[in-house]
Design a protein around this motif. Structure first.
Motif, short mmCIF file in Angstrom:
data_model
loop_
_atom_site.label_atom_id
_atom_site.label_comp_id
_atom_site.label_asym_id
_atom_site.label_seq_id
_atom_site.Cartn_x
_atom_site.Cartn_y
_atom_site.Cartn_z
N VAL A 54 0.84 -1.21 0.00
CA VAL A 54 0.00 0.00 0.00
C VAL A 54 0.87 1.25 0.00
N HIS A 61 -2.34 7.47 0.64
CA HIS A 61 -3.44 6.63 0.20
C HIS A 61 -4.71 6.87 1.02
N TYR A 66 -6.72 1.26 2.09
CA TYR A 66 -5.70 0.59 2.91
C TYR A 66 -6.33 -0.62 3.61
#
Length: 421
Positions: A54, A61, A66
């Motif tokens: 990730v 993000h 996630y």
């Protein structure tokens, strides 16, 4: 017949071979006539790998995505465990957290469980099935997958146990119970048959890594009896308790009322890499402590031991506290750049301390435990820098080079080396 929630950690699920071995523990309980729910972690190291992917994809993000990625680790192990159990002739199916459902808030990455509907699990168990649930995750009010953060699988297991009214929650790990101290430091450390919720909570917060604090807090709140045992034991071997008699292996974490003979000191814990910071001649006025520790809290720095000494004139005070070594530089910077919220003459500090603690519910009714601890350390020439106490624990900060000597000395001093401790 008992109802048991069985939880397996990452090392117990590391390979298909390990999963098959863990499944034999489940099979033993089922054949004994018990109703069983299984909660699983991801394979050892898999969650860290997913988190790495990730972060590689984007450092900025979406937390919801996630969770979508990181939650996949437990789906793999839940499915594999259900397959293995089915192959052994045990009716089983896997459940993702959202399928149970395990309801959480929407704090993605560190969600809190708000409720569990046990209807489907109850039905499956009554029909002779073994549900296998993904630990570490649930579903938000907006219908998105959430993860529970560090120790989430243990927390999931305890929450499920509370929801289905389980007689106990078995936490299978890579150690065979809770010891009076770290056996790597003290080879004579003894495995305890029982330990109270309060003692386990203190030991977990003071450095013992057998159980995560959140899971113990939840177990204590809901009166869920926990059993810490090793998945590496032979599943088909006779079940022997720590006292050598037939019974359940491992250490039972339970209410204090279940423990007949309460030790004055039940265990000795050690936490290394503790940094000490002292603010000298702080202007003593209402709100100054709140300003200092609020500044640290805003930076996400966890403060542990705190000692305050007020000057004779009452105008100034010295405040000393500890933080993890890894947070020392960040804490110093936050205090120096406080925007005039509080005044002090100078700041001093050092890394490389160690916190040694003695814990025991018996300390409530016995005077002099702290003084005897200080004497035991003084006899070994160990200097104490800070002291904090509570109803069932006493902690001291010492130089890290004396940490293991201190643990060994205290373990012997309080008679914990003995087999019947």
């Amino acid at each position: 017949m008992a109802r048991i929630v069985v939880k397996f950690g990452g090392t117990s699920m590391a390979t298909v071979e390990r999963i098959r071995h863990s499944a034999l523990h489940v099979k033993r309980e089922v054949e004994a006539g018990n109703e069983v729910v299984v909660v699983v972690s991801a394979m050892s190291g898999k969650t860290n790998e997913l988190v790495g992917w990730v972060n590689e994809a984007s450092k900025f993000h979406d937390a919801r995505e996630y969770d979508a990625v990181v939650a996949s680790g437990e789906q793999v192990t839940a499915g594999l465990m259900a397959i293995v159990l089915s192959e052994m002739g045990i009716q089983s199916r896997s459940f993702a957290g959202w399928q149970v459902p395990i309801h959480t808030d929407d704090a993605h990455g560190a969600a809190r469980i708000t409720g569990i509907d046990p209807t489907e699990l109850d039905k499956r168990m009554k029909d002779g099935w073994v549900p296998v649930i993904t630990g570490f995750q649930g579903i938000s009010p907006h219908g998105r997958v959430t993860t529970l953060g560090r120790g989430g699988s243990d927390t999931s297991a305890v929450a499920v146990a509370a929801a289905v009214g389980a007689d106990r929650c078995d936490i299978y790990t890579d150690v065979d119970g809770v010891y009076t101290t770290d056996p790597r430091i003290v080879p004579k450390a003894q495995r305890m048959t029982k330990i109270s919720f309060e003692e386990m909570l203190e030991m977990a917060s003071l450095g013992a890594k057998v159980l995560m604090i959140r899971s113990v807090e939840m177990a204590m709140a809901h009166k869920v009896r926990l059993l810490v045992r090793s998945s590496f034991d032979d599943p088909n071997a006779p079940q022997i308790a720590p006292d050598g008699k037939p019974g359940v292996p491992g250490t039972l974490v339970c209410d204090e009322d279940e423990i007949m003979e309460k030790q004055i000191v039940s265990g000795v814990t050690l936490a290394k890499a503790e940094a000490k910071i002292t603010l000298r001649d702080v202007k003593d006025k209402p709100g100054v402590a709140a300003a200092i520790f609020g500044q640290l809290a805003d930076e996400g720095i966890i403060v542990d031991m705190i000692v305050q000494n007020i000057a004779d004139d009452g105008a100034t005070t010295d405040i000393t506290f500890t933080v993890p070594d890894s947070e020392y530089d960040k804490a110093v910077k936050a205090l120096e750049n406080n925007g005039g919220k509080f005044e002090y003459a100078r700041l001093s500090g050092s890394k490389g301390g160690a916190k040694v603690s003695v814990v025991g519910v018996g300390m409530r009714s016995h005077a002099g435990v702290a003084s005897s601890m200080f004497k035991a350390l003084a006899d070994k020439g160990i200097n104490i820098q800070l002291i904090t106490t509570s109803e069932i624990k006493t902690s001291v900060l010492i130089d890290e080079e004396y940490a293991e000597l201190a643990v060994r000395a205290l373990h012997t001093y309080y008679g914990l080396d003995k087999k019947d401790a």
